[in-house]
Motif scaffolding. Structure first.
Motif, PDB file in Angstrom:
ATOM      1  N   ALA A   1      -5.059   5.702  -1.419  1.00  0.00           N
ATOM      2  CA  ALA A   1      -3.913   4.971  -1.352  1.00  0.00           C
ATOM      3  C   ALA A   1      -3.497   4.348  -1.768  1.00  0.00           C
ATOM      4  CB  ALA A   1      -3.761   4.013   0.654  1.00  0.00           C
TER       5      ALA A   1
ATOM      6  N   MET B   1       5.364  -0.407   8.789  1.00  0.00           N
ATOM      7  CA  MET B   1       5.129   0.602   7.810  1.00  0.00           C
ATOM      8  C   MET B   1       6.184   2.192   7.594  1.00  0.00           C
ATOM      9  SD  MET B   1       1.351   2.025  10.750  1.00  0.00           S
ATOM     10  CE  MET B   1       2.409   0.888  11.555  1.00  0.00           C
TER      11      MET B   1
ATOM     12  N   PHE C   1       0.611   5.432   0.003  1.00  0.00           N
ATOM     13  CA  PHE C   1       1.019   6.615  -0.565  1.00  0.00           C
ATOM     14  C   PHE C   1       1.123   8.146  -0.421  1.00  0.00           C
ATOM     15  CE2 PHE C   1      -1.004  10.433   2.222  1.00  0.00           C
ATOM     16  CZ  PHE C   1      -2.440  10.938   1.416  1.00  0.00           C
TER      17      PHE C   1
ATOM     18  N   THR D   1       3.858   7.299   2.391  1.00  0.00           N
ATOM     19  CA  THR D   1       3.671   6.186   3.827  1.00  0.00           C
ATOM     20  C   THR D   1       3.430   4.721   3.448  1.00  0.00           C
ATOM     21  OG1 THR D   1       2.802   7.638   4.959  1.00  0.00           O
ATOM     22  CG2 THR D   1       2.021   5.743   5.188  1.00  0.00           C
TER      23      THR D   1
ATOM     24  N   LYS E   1       3.344   0.738   3.144  1.00  0.00           N
ATOM     25  CA  LYS E   1       2.794  -0.153   4.418  1.00  0.00           C
ATOM     26  C   LYS E   1       2.693  -2.002   3.766  1.00  0.00           C
ATOM     27  CE  LYS E   1      -1.191  -1.228   7.616  1.00  0.00           C
ATOM     28  NZ  LYS E   1      -2.541  -1.389   7.865  1.00  0.00           N
TER      29      LYS E   1
ATOM     30  N   GLU F   1       0.574  -1.101  -0.076  1.00  0.00           N
ATOM     31  CA  GLU F   1       0.256  -0.017   0.125  1.00  0.00           C
ATOM     32  C   GLU F   1       1.261   1.026  -0.188  1.00  0.00           C
ATOM     33  OE1 GLU F   1      -3.664   0.119   3.084  1.00  0.00           O
ATOM     34  OE2 GLU F   1      -2.269   2.090   3.645  1.00  0.00           O
TER      35      GLU F   1
END
Lengths: 328, 328, 328, 328
Positions: B325, B221, B190, B213, B215, B188
């Motif tokens: 995201a 993270m 973002f 960001t 994940k 993921e």
């Protein structure tokens, strides 16, 4: 291309030899060592030839020598090289005997050759930046100098016995740094010392821990502390204090990594010993010597510095014996 | 002695060329550059010959190539070198177009040649020590990664226009570091970004400040922040946090000198930019590549890493455009 | 001498009670707690009387209240105190329900009493100095804010269940700090989070690790990272970055002692948790509240800030559920 | 509740008075000062009564005295308080005259009252943690101690003239710290000193910059450096070095904020002077004294320590005059 002779194929000789080999303006033409195997091995690595002192100095193609052999050969090699008209880079000390060192100086001066003495610490980027900032007036008038110098572990007693003792062998570096930073010659020296690290050093008649105080005519003061053992690595720090502030040069570390965990916040130990800490200094030192040969500049450290530092080491020894400050 | 071709005689090509010249097992045989003057100058310095791509790759004595030319030539040179059976070291990126990069990978894999991609930061002593300490379990299970990457000043807008934009050109390094440290592929992504530093960058359709960001499937993270300008120098830091603690790799400085005076206690700014900060990394990177050629080891960074990082950069761009995201 | 009622005689109530007792202009007149034993013990220590909410608020000699009781009592006590015309200091949050919090604000505003909200971190000397330096233009135009906030260990799950969850309970502090530092209201919020620290927290429907990104209308960005566990202690750091440089506020430690030995160079862990780290902040917070009562100044943190931070926490939760950046 | 008399309502008396007032087990009953206005003002603040030495000591309700009046009154007040059976806390020095100090000790011992001497630095959290870590064997066998002590700016010459000079007034603190850390009495003292900071100090017959070396019977060594002026603030550092490592206690700062910008990376100057740096130490010192009164424990610093430190100060002066190490 400058042609160099390397006297001494041991640990420090190899450092200098490789730095010359990597320098764009210089190469090692000859390697000389009493240990033929060491000489042959290093010569092969550097693309050089093994020969004798005499042949090396007789070769008119040779511009310069690096003296990295054992201390008791320094004076002879300095004199022979000077007489042969070669530029000289010599590891400290000139000689353990002050009179002999002075006569070397006379010969070098008469020959008019550049002579650089291996006080490597002056070439360290941090120490040099500190000295330059001070010279530029960063701390106003200098008042106090504090020098810390601790080796990670003591040398073998066999070395201690031929070293000339802690003051001539180890603290001499700090005495040179003190002179360089104080900007005035010390006129008073006080030393105290102990045998705390290794009883065998005491049995050999030497000390392994020492504290020295210097003072100049204008009243500037300097403290030096030495130990032959620091379990956390090579501890090399300088602090200069003056009317406008303080400059400190700290230890160098392999990385900037810190770990925060149960035991606290942990950062690297200082670089292990002089080969690691002063790797850059050795390169800068060579460059300074090459500049002296090529452009006629005065080396940052000369034979005079070697003699002055030795005089201070002798004064330390006299102070230790008498319990008095020795006047110079 | 390994024989290298150097494609590209500019700033980064010169770095690689000199590192090869100083390496005991390798030398530059040919230099190729569209700018004949640059090529001739660097070739002279390195003891190499100027030639064309075709002749260089046709020489059976050539073992390896270094691709340090402009980005739009990378894919062609990778493919030609792979087909000629040469080991390949290529500066990032493989190509700004993901499809083209993937077809390069197919050709490289078919040729079976080593291919190392120039994600220099993985070779930085501090970052590498951090990654190794983490791999050794120092912080237990990894949970969070925080990466800071700021350039001292923005490049000219002419460069921005051909760079592929901040995500493909600058953050791609951080995306590679994130993958390397997370130990799992991000699932993921973002991104948010702004034009805060230079309006001309915005006018060219790019951003100069970004926060991303990532994940992974297990819930790890990562935060990355980028800026095209940091007046205090090149800001390159990593923090990894886990069940047993935190590791941080800080900036590197020219010296360890601090000044205490009226304005406070002042220490050095970080090393200015990548040439200074990653000087050691470039040497380590070359050694890793030489090892791959000589011993068949897998390079620390391969073409697959280049493609993965580019996929993440594309996901950042898609996230920025959609405000969502992006799932991978 | 200002007369205070203290609602809540637990851990944080005791802190505030003792700070009032030590303040030259204030004293605790009444202590109120559902736990009569706690109330009696703290009242005895502070030279106060145990009473009920009603009697305390009915006493015209009372100037101010401190609300340090459980979260579910905050709104009722704020409203009753406001209606009684008392100055209000309330621990965060106003209420876990945003509508209820807003109605509290209406009542407080109508009553015209000072109302300070316990966002203690703004009163921390380091964070305050950072904010003031930034306000004074030290870093030029602010561009990026990076906030780290990690507790030493997770609270019991029984607390998690009534806490409102990580975003309303823990990150709300960081969201307040972000608003304070950004100098503009965030217009976009993105959150991601995981259950990495304690499976029981996940079983209770909450997360224990989170990363949030905020953006303002002018393009300023902020990253926040949270964890419910840091084995090295309470990790509370702020970094603000702008056109003229960066300011960082680091952790506070019990001492400045470092140990250099076999394991490296070890310094103190951060102060253990909020009672230690924010001891000064709690005193400054009280002073700010006393100033508001005595001189009519606006408290640094008011009920409006409590509502704004709660709105951001709600936006985080919505972002986490949708995988999108939430617009405000 | 312990009842205290406070002799001296000046700067340091106010500190002690306020600490007693804030202590849960103690209060100031009387304030005595030759300056009636100062006495009245502080008494009002502390809820105490102004009285004379005689009346204060005659009150059987009084348990303890704090002597924070001018140096020339210390000995008289110690003797009178001891004879009145009061526990005594006295700021350093006991007296500038060694014989008089010794006769005070005899009287105190005969009276059997607790007598704590205000060597505040031993109570500093960082210095105390360093000493305790060393006592716990953290650095193995202690070998070297290095103490730095620099005031931010020199006192007025009027003070210098009645101070007893740098060694009795300023370095006496460091001599006490040296004794405390060395764990053995020094047997050899060497001092050197200069007038570098303010010519008026030299004109008054004193020095403002000094370096001292101490040695114990087992060979442990200590260096102390003093200056009456440090433009960056109060410089108070300790380093202890031993067979297993080194402990350092650094300066304390108001905040942990750093600024990275054009001039470098800038952190706070040390806390300005002793009132700020030793605020915690003064509180700990009082607690230690209260413990001695209540539980009969031995104060961490007693009148014996005051006399020993004065003996070392005298030895420094003798060494300075003779240029020799003075044997003790």
């Amino acid at each position: 291309m400058l042609e160099f002779v390397l006297f001494g194929a041991g640990r420090i000789g190899s450092i200098h030899g490789r730095n010359v080999a990597a320098h764009p303006q210089a190469r090692i033409r000859y390697v000389v060592d009493v240990n033929q195997q060491f000489a042959a091995q290093l010569a092969a690595e550097l693309g050089a030839t093994v020969t004798s002192v005499e042949e090396a100095l007789a070769d008119p193609a040779v511009n310069a020598v690096i003296i990295a052999s054992s201390t008791d050969t320094h004076a002879d090699l300095i004199e022979a090289s000077a007489k042969a008209g070669k530029a000289i880079f010599c590891e400290k000390p000139v000689d353990l005997d002050l009179e002999r060192a002075r006569s070397c100086e006379t010969i070098v001066n008469a020959a008019g050759v550049p002579c650089s003495l291996g006080f490597n610490r002056r070439y360290d980027p941090s120490f040099r930046a500190l000295q330059q900032a001070m010279s530029n007036g960063k701390i106003g008038n200098l008042e106090q100098v504090i020098i810390t110098s601790r080796d990670p572990s003591p040398p073998p007693v066999s070395y201690i016995k031929v070293s000339g003792g802690l003051f001539r062998d180890m603290m001499i570096h700090d005495l040179d740094i003190a002179r360089w930073l104080l900007g005035e010659e010390p006129v008073e020296v006080f030393a105290t010392a102990s045998n705390l690290v290794d009883p065998a050093i005491g049995a050999a008649g030497d000390v392994d821990s020492a504290m020295v105080t210097l003072k100049t005519a204008s009243g500037r003061m300097c403290q030096i502390s030495n130990s032959r053992r620091a379990v956390y690595g090579y501890d090399q720090r300088i602090e200069v204090f003056g009317s406008q502030g303080m400059l400190q040069a700290g230890n160098h570390t392999p990385t900037t990594v810190t770990f925060a965990g149960e035991p606290g916040v942990v950062s690297d130990k200082p670089l292990h010993f002089f080969l690691e800490r002063y790797a850059d200094a050795y390169r800068n030192e060579l460059q300074d010597f090459v500049d002296a040969i090529v452009s006629g500049s005065t080396p940052l450290t000369g034979i005079r510095d070697g003699i002055r530092a030795l005089e201070l080491a002798e004064a330390c020894i006299a102070s230790l014996e008498t319990g008095k400050a020795v006047k110079l």
